[in-house]
Enzyme design. Structure first.
Site, PDB file in Angstrom:
ATOM      1  N   THR A 106      36.349  41.195  61.323  1.00 38.21           N
ATOM      2  CA  THR A 106      36.532  40.420  60.078  1.00 38.21           C
ATOM      3  C   THR A 106      38.148  40.013  60.129  1.00 38.21           C
ATOM      4  O   THR A 106      38.998  40.629  60.189  1.00 38.21           O
ATOM      5  CB  THR A 106      36.419  41.536  58.985  1.00 38.21           C
ATOM      6  OG1 THR A 106      34.941  42.033  59.079  1.00 38.21           O
ATOM      7  CG2 THR A 106      36.691  41.012  57.594  1.00 38.21           C
TER       8      THR A 106
ATOM      9  N   LYS B 120      31.682  37.065  54.372  1.00 35.88           N
ATOM     10  CA  LYS B 120      32.025  38.641  54.628  1.00 35.88           C
ATOM     11  C   LYS B 120      33.087  38.611  53.453  1.00 35.88           C
ATOM     12  O   LYS B 120      33.235  39.736  52.607  1.00 35.88           O
ATOM     13  CB  LYS B 120      32.621  38.867  55.909  1.00 35.88           C
ATOM     14  CG  LYS B 120      33.353  40.276  56.265  1.00 35.88           C
ATOM     15  CD  LYS B 120      32.220  41.263  55.896  1.00 35.88           C
ATOM     16  CE  LYS B 120      32.928  42.578  55.819  1.00 35.88           C
ATOM     17  NZ  LYS B 120      33.132  43.140  57.331  1.00 35.88           N
TER      18      LYS B 120
ATOM     19  N   LYS C 273      42.226  45.728  53.508  1.00 30.91           N
ATOM     20  CA  LYS C 273      42.563  44.408  54.433  1.00 30.91           C
ATOM     21  C   LYS C 273      41.560  43.458  54.183  1.00 30.91           C
ATOM     22  O   LYS C 273      42.078  42.114  53.875  1.00 30.91           O
ATOM     23  CB  LYS C 273      42.051  44.801  55.934  1.00 30.91           C
ATOM     24  CG  LYS C 273      42.062  43.887  57.013  1.00 30.91           C
ATOM     25  CD  LYS C 273      41.285  44.038  58.274  1.00 30.91           C
ATOM     26  CE  LYS C 273      40.895  42.897  58.965  1.00 30.91           C
ATOM     27  NZ  LYS C 273      40.086  43.181  59.873  1.00 30.91           N
TER      28      LYS C 273
END
Length: 292
Positions: A92, A167, A242
Site C-alpha cells: 500500500t 485502497k 499510514k
C-alpha cells in the site's frame, strides 16, 4: 509456476505460504532472518539475495512498507528478473509512486499491476484477501489466477495506480466507520445499554457496517475480532495511520474535501502517539471510552 516473493512481513508471510499450498515453487526473500526462517518453514525456498530470488521466475510479488521501498526494490528487479516476468506489487503506497514504478517496468519490458490488499493478517493467512488492481488488461489477466490463490475477491479497478487509489479511499472510509462505531458503543454504554444488546440492534438496523458486524470493537459480540484478544492486530493502528496519511496526501493533491478523513487522521495520530501504534486499529474504542 516459479514465483519470487519479496517482503515477508505479517501480510507477506501468509500470502507466500498460500502460494506454496497452491503448488507453486516460491522463492522468498526478506531482510529479516526470522521472516526468512518462517517462510522456509512454510515451504518456500529461501533466497540469499533479491537477485537470486528473481532468477528464472515467471512472476515476482512484493509486499513492502512504503513507496520508497517499492521504488528501490523495483529498480533492482528490472535489472535481474527474466524478461517478460509478471510484476505484482501488493504494497500500500501513494498513487504517484505506483504509477512511477509501473512506467519504469513498462519501459523495461515488464507487465505490471499494483494490487494492494484488504483483509488484514487473518485474511492473509486464510487466503481470503480482497485485491484491488491497477494496470493494463493483459497484465491483470495474467495476475488474476495467482491472486485468487491468495484471496477470495480480485477486482480490476483501472489503469496503473487505480488499485492504490481504491485502497486509500476504502481505508479512509473504514477508519471513519470504525470511529463512528466506537462512538456509538461508548454512548450506548453511558445510556446503560449492554454491548451485546446494542450490537444485536445496530447489526440489524440502519447503523449496520463492516466495522460493527465483522470487526466489532468491543469484546463479546464477534468472537474473532481483535477486541476479544486484547486488541492484538489484526490491522495495527500504525498501519491505519499510514494509510490515512496517504489518503490525506491524495486529497491535498486533488483538492478533495475530506473533513471526516482529516479528523480520522488526527485521532489515529493521537492514538499512536499515546503508545498504541502496535495495537489493533479498533483499540480506538478504548481511547473514546477514556475521552482522551
Amino acid at each position: 509456476m516459479k514465483i519470487a516473493f519479496i517482503g515477508l512481513g505479517h501480510m507477506g508471510s501468509g500470502m507466500a505460504a498460500n502460494l506454496v499450498k497452491a503448488g507453486h515453487a516460491v522463492r522468498a526473500f526478506d531482510l529479516s532472518e526470522a521472516a526468512m526462517a518462517q517462510a522456509v518453514s512454510d515451504g518456500c525456498i529461501g533466497a540469499p539475495s533479491l537477485e537470486k530470488a528473481c532468477e528464472a521466475v515467471e512472476a515476482i510479488i512484493t509486499m513492502l512498507p512504503g513507496g520508497q521501498h517499492v521504488l528501490s526494490v523495483y529498480s533492482q528487479v528490472v535489472e535481474h528478473a527474466p524478461k517478460g516476468a509478471l510484476l505484482i506489487d501488493g504494497s500500500t503506497i501513494d498513487v504517484d509512486s505506483a504509477r512511477q514504478v509501473a512506467t519504469q517496468a513498462q519501459v523495461a519490458g515488464y507487465p505490471m499491476i499494483d494490487a494492494p490488499v484488504s483483509g488484514g493478517v487473518t485474511g492473509a493467512k486464510a487466503g481470503t484477501l480482497t485485491f484491488m488492481c491497477g494496470g493494463p488488461d493483459a497484465a491483470y489477466e495474467r495476475a488474476e489466477p495467482i491472486l485468487k490463490q491468495m484471496g477470495k475477491t480480485v477486482i480490476h479497478a483501472g489503469a496503473a495506480g487505480a488499485g492504490q487509489a481504491a485502497k486509500l479511499c476504502n481505508n479512509m472510509l473504514l477508519a471513519i466507520t470504525m470511529i463512528g462505531t466506537c462512538e456509538a458503543f461508548a454512548l450506548a454504554e453511558k445510556l446503560d445499554l449492554k454491548d451485546q444488546v446494542f450490537f444485536d440492534i445496530a447489526s440489524k438496523a440502519s447503523g449496520q457496517n463492516w466495522a460493527l458486524t465483522s470487526y466489532c470493537p468491543v469484546p463479546g459480540p464477534v468472537p474473532t475480532s481483535p477486541a476479544n484478544n486484547d486488541y492484538q492486530p489484526g490491522f495495527a493502528a500504525a498501519l491505519m495511520l499510514k494509510d490515512l496519511g496517504l489518503a490525506m496526501q491524495a486529497a491535498a493533491q486533488t483538492n478533495a474535501d475530506t473533513p471526516l478523513g482529516s479528523r480520522a487522521h488526527a485521532l489515529y495520530e493521537a492514538l499512536c502517539n499515546q503508545g498504541h501504534a502496535a495495537q489493533d486499529f479498533s483499540y480506538m474504542m478504548e481511547r473514546i471510552r477514556r475521552g482522551a
